[in-house]
Design an enzyme around this catalytic site. Structure first.
Site, PDB file in Angstrom:
ATOM      1  N   GLU A   1       0.929  -1.278   0.062  1.00 55.61           N
ATOM      2  CA  GLU A   1      -0.015   0.014  -0.021  1.00 55.61           C
ATOM      3  C   GLU A   1       1.018   1.188   0.044  1.00 55.61           C
ATOM      4  O   GLU A   1       0.478   2.246   0.740  1.00 55.61           O
ATOM      5  CB  GLU A   1      -0.959  -0.128   1.181  1.00 55.61           C
TER       6      GLU A   1
ATOM      7  N   GLU B   1      -6.422 -10.873  -1.131  1.00 55.06           N
ATOM      8  CA  GLU B   1      -7.537 -10.917  -0.422  1.00 55.06           C
ATOM      9  C   GLU B   1      -8.860 -10.583  -0.718  1.00 55.06           C
ATOM     10  O   GLU B   1      -9.601  -9.593  -0.444  1.00 55.06           O
ATOM     11  CB  GLU B   1      -6.902  -9.484   0.358  1.00 55.06           C
TER      12      GLU B   1
END
Length: 528
Positions: A334, A479
């Site tokens: 991220e 995910e």
């Protein structure tokens, strides 16, 4: 192979994981009387220090009869010692015999306790089941019987002495006088990992609670050949403040030990997640003297700390769980901003440069500088605060390539990875890293709503996946969870929409691997 059958299996595992906490022992098989045996000849068997500062190491010659055994050092208090959670193997309402061989260079009083949790009330109970004096220099067998309440789970064992002196232990066993039920594969039928075996791995997550739940682990064994820790391998769970220096960052696998032991014993691959991340990384890691209130360190000091952290994490896993199939690791997570003004004009292909003139006044896709651990600064990056840009990313992958075990592929992982400006920034950065031999793949987090078109729609998602694959690197869907809610938190979609999107993503991955248009492949699809 019929996609309908695969989708039915996928739906079944999602449903089972959402309800399994209510029925922790539904799916079991008949087992032998010995529920646990830890000999420590290969791995640490899920044992670790009861606190992050206690060292528990497996050493050749330190065990019973000259075998490999466990040595416990660096205890600051008598209550500290060696611990291991055995909830995967034990159930409440069974009379178990606990055995362990111990030795110390001094006369010691050894204590063995068992911590359990009531699955209905959540109440924790710590029961000291054994207290025994042991003469210095001799191996002594400790043995005790204990039957936990029927609703008990967790079964965390802790071995201590009444002093802070070092001690050794070996040959831990837990047996019952009659066969008991323990978790195993849910059924004999094909699991998702088998249905998709010709295409990619199928994975899910475990955490410190779900690893103790026999219904969940039974389905993991049946359906998955990949597991990722939810939080247990993130920086705040593995970095150890005490004793760290700039060139030797202390790390701990305490919180992930039971999960690594489970994966190792059951031949399930593990994705590591994650090392370099702005979130869930303690402030002290970036500060002088490892203190939250200290000044920010220089980038050269941070280079040392980052390299040491990555090195020591990989070395700890190789040392403690050498048989673990650590097949992938999210090195950086991220790092790219959601702010289009920080990612535009294609400048992200330079975001890993050390040359400030090539980062266009900081518009390299980097997050805003700051400290995400401080209230009101969520989303800001201490890494950018120290480096001024995203130049730390290439350094992280360089260190990871140097220290990662053989067979462990290195990934950049992010969310909103389908958003056009962010997608292109990630693409350019990863293409550069891949061309330098530093990156093996892109991780698509895939937290998406169930819409087929528009922002986060199925079409834009698959377009992003194929764009990353066009680099030549692999892609892992890391995910995947598909929500019925829209961006405002309102229910906007139905279960058919959700099922169709799961089907489309699985199908797109299968189709690409069947007829690839680059060297890249989709190597895992993991549900979150």
């Amino acid at each position: 192979m019929k996609m309908k059958k695969m989708l039915a299996g996928l739906t079944a595992i999602l449903c089972s994981l959402s309800t399994a906490a209510l029925f922790p022992d539904l799916v079991t098989e008949h087992a032998a009387a010995e529920a646990v045996h830890n000999g420590f000849e290969e791995t640490y068997e899920g044992w670790h220090g009861s606190t992050q500062t206690v060292a528990v190491d497996a050493l050749d010659g330190a065990g019973f009869a000259g075998s490999r055994g466990m040595v416990v050092t660096d205890r600051a208090d008598a209550s500290e010692g060696a611990a291991s959670s055995k909830g995967f193997y034990l159930i409440g309402g069974v009379d178990y015999t606990y055995n362990v061989k111990v030795k110390a260079d001094t006369d010691e009083t050894f204590r063995l306790s068992v911590r359990t949790i009531d699955q209905e009330t959540g109440e924790e109970t710590v029961k000291e089941i054994l207290t025994q004096d042991v003469t210095a220099g001799t191996w002594t067998d400790l043995s005790a019987k204990y039957e936990a309440p029927k609703n008990a789970y967790e079964f965390e064992l802790t071995l201590t002495t009444d002093t802070t002196n070092d001690f050794q232990f070996d040959e831990v066993s837990i047996t019952s006088e009659r066969p008991v039920n323990i978790a195993s594969a849910a059924t004999a039928e094909k699991g998702l990992k088998d249905e998709f075996a010709n295409y990619f791995r199928v994975g899910n997550i475990l955490n410190g609670g779900t690893i103790q739940n026999s219904a969940i682990t039974a389905n993991i064994i049946k359906d998955c050949n990949s597991v990722e820790c939810e939080n247990e391998t993130k920086p705040d769970a593995t970095l150890v403040q005490s004793g760290s220096s700039n060139t030797d960052i202390k790390v701990s696998l305490n919180r992930c030990a039971a999960i690594m032991d489970f994966c190792s014993r059951n031949g399930i691959g593990m994705r590591g997640h994650t090392m370099v991340w702005h979130s869930q990384t303690p402030s002290w890691f970036f500060k002088d003297n490892f203190q939250n209130g200290g000044n920010w360190v220089s980038s050269s000091v941070m280079d040392q700390r980052m390299e040491s952290y990555i090195k020591n994490m990989f070395n700890a896993i190789k040392d403690q769980y050498p048989s673990l199939d650590l097949y992938a690791y999210d090195v950086c997570n991220e790092c790219i901003s959601d702010d289009a003004s920080r990612t535009t004009n294609g400048i992200c292909n330079e975001c890993i440069s050390d040359d400030a003139s090539r980062t266009t006044n900081g518009k390299d896709g980097a997050r805003e500088p700051g400290d995400s651990q401080i209230q009101g600064q969520g989303g800001k990056s201490a890494w950018v605060q120290v480096y001024g840009n995203n130049s730390f990313i290439e350094k992280a992958f360089t260190y990871a390539r140097k220290y990662a075990p053989e067979g462990c592929d290195l990934y950049y992982n992010d969310y909103n990875e389908y958003w056009d400006h962010k997608r292109d920034c990630i693409y350019n950065m990863c293409k550069n890293l891949y061309s330098k031999g530093l990156l093996d793949g892109v991780g698509m987090q895939s937290h998406v709503p169930a819409n087929a078109t528009g922002f986060a729609g199925t079409d834009s998602y698959i377009q992003a996946m194929e764009k990353y694959l066009s680099i030549g690197c692999d892609v892992q869907i890391t995910e995947l969870d598909i929500s019925l809610l829209d961006g405002s938190g309102n229910v906007a979609y139905n279960y058919t929409d959700q099922a169709n999107k799961y089907k489309a993503i699985f199908q797109a991955a299968m189709d690409w691997n069947t007829n690839p248009r680059s060297d890249g492949r989709v190597t895992a699809v993991c549900i979150w």
